[in-house]
Enzyme design. Structure first.
Site, PDB file in Angstrom:
ATOM      1  N   THR A 238      32.715  37.044  51.174  1.00  0.00           N
ATOM      2  CA  THR A 238      32.572  36.874  49.501  1.00  0.00           C
ATOM      3  C   THR A 238      31.497  37.233  49.015  1.00  0.00           C
ATOM      4  O   THR A 238      30.475  37.078  49.947  1.00  0.00           O
ATOM      5  CB  THR A 238      33.083  35.477  48.820  1.00  0.00           C
ATOM      6  OG1 THR A 238      32.299  34.424  49.596  1.00  0.00           O
ATOM      7  CG2 THR A 238      34.673  35.058  49.470  1.00  0.00           C
ATOM      8  N   ASP A 239      31.930  37.771  47.870  1.00  0.00           N
ATOM      9  CA  ASP A 239      30.334  38.028  47.127  1.00  0.00           C
ATOM     10  C   ASP A 239      29.469  36.996  46.747  1.00  0.00           C
ATOM     11  O   ASP A 239      30.181  35.912  46.477  1.00  0.00           O
ATOM     12  CB  ASP A 239      30.192  38.898  46.239  1.00  0.00           C
ATOM     13  CG  ASP A 239      31.652  38.499  45.120  1.00  0.00           C
ATOM     14  OD1 ASP A 239      31.788  37.325  44.356  1.00  0.00           O
ATOM     15  OD2 ASP A 239      32.109  39.763  44.428  1.00  0.00           O
ATOM     16  N   GLN A 240      28.633  36.524  45.701  1.00  0.00           N
ATOM     17  CA  GLN A 240      28.391  35.427  45.250  1.00  0.00           C
ATOM     18  C   GLN A 240      28.738  35.052  44.050  1.00  0.00           C
ATOM     19  O   GLN A 240      28.280  33.886  43.733  1.00  0.00           O
ATOM     20  CB  GLN A 240      26.741  35.935  43.868  1.00  0.00           C
ATOM     21  CG  GLN A 240      25.759  36.531  45.601  1.00  0.00           C
ATOM     22  CD  GLN A 240      24.777  37.201  44.729  1.00  0.00           C
ATOM     23  OE1 GLN A 240      24.122  37.424  43.467  1.00  0.00           O
ATOM     24  NE2 GLN A 240      23.266  36.795  45.731  1.00  0.00           N
ATOM     25  N   MET A 241      30.028  35.325  43.374  1.00  0.00           N
ATOM     26  CA  MET A 241      31.146  34.941  42.925  1.00  0.00           C
ATOM     27  C   MET A 241      32.048  33.875  43.196  1.00  0.00           C
ATOM     28  O   MET A 241      33.176  33.737  42.800  1.00  0.00           O
ATOM     29  CB  MET A 241      31.329  36.576  41.577  1.00  0.00           C
ATOM     30  CG  MET A 241      30.024  36.522  40.560  1.00  0.00           C
ATOM     31  SD  MET A 241      30.976  36.986  39.479  1.00  0.00           S
ATOM     32  CE  MET A 241      31.041  38.863  40.924  1.00  0.00           C
TER      33      MET A 241
ATOM     34  N   VAL B  91      34.226  35.104  45.618  1.00  0.00           N
ATOM     35  CA  VAL B  91      35.742  36.240  45.547  1.00  0.00           C
ATOM     36  C   VAL B  91      34.859  37.421  46.736  1.00  0.00           C
ATOM     37  O   VAL B  91      33.675  38.116  46.767  1.00  0.00           O
ATOM     38  CB  VAL B  91      35.118  37.824  44.141  1.00  0.00           C
ATOM     39  CG1 VAL B  91      36.356  38.544  44.039  1.00  0.00           C
ATOM     40  CG2 VAL B  91      35.494  36.216  43.073  1.00  0.00           C
TER      41      VAL B  91
END
Length: 140
Positions: free
Chosen positions: A15-18, A20
């Protein structure tokens, strides 16, 4: 045509920092679906390679509907689109735990002779497994 469902949890590193899932991870999810689809037939990618057959992806299409997020239990549904010849084509759907459609996808792979690097027809052992499945479904 034959299909297989495979479920797993999204890992933090995907995932990314959000939180997602990064879009570049979806081709790996499709590969996991294909590997398990074959395994469900009693064939492994490893055994195909040991028998001199490679299966490179020659086409990949993804349609994103909704994001998968960290710790989601996602399910990849892998469906054989048609009887393979020199190519094998799959359609996919990826769902979350709420059964929401996240991704629709399609891949086309080519059967390649490992020594000559030239296309070859689908191995008979795979065609026979698919034929057996088709005959079993007609009997039931």
């Amino acid at each position: 045509m034959h299909f297989y469902r495979f479920s797993f949890r999204v890992r933090y590193g995907e995932t990314d920092q959000m939180g997602v899932v990064y879009h570049g991870n979806y081709p790996q999810y499709l590969e996991m679906g294909r590997v398990e689809w074959l395994r469900d037939l009693g064939i492994s990618y490893k055994s195909m390679e040991e028998n001199g057959i490679l299966l490179p992806v020659i086409s990949l299409q993804l349609k994103f509907k909704k994001s998968a997020v960290y710790d989601d239990l996602i399910t990849v549904v892998t469906k054989l689109k048609k009887t393979p010849s020199v190519r094998i084509e799959f359609d996919y759907e990826i769902y979350n735990e709420a059964n929401e459609l996240l991704v629709e996808a399609n891949t086309v792979l080519a059967f390649i002779n490992a020594k000559t690097k030239r296309p070859v027809k689908c191995p008979d052992y795979l065609l026979n497994k698919l034929l057996d499945l088709d005959n079993d479904s007609r009997v039931n």
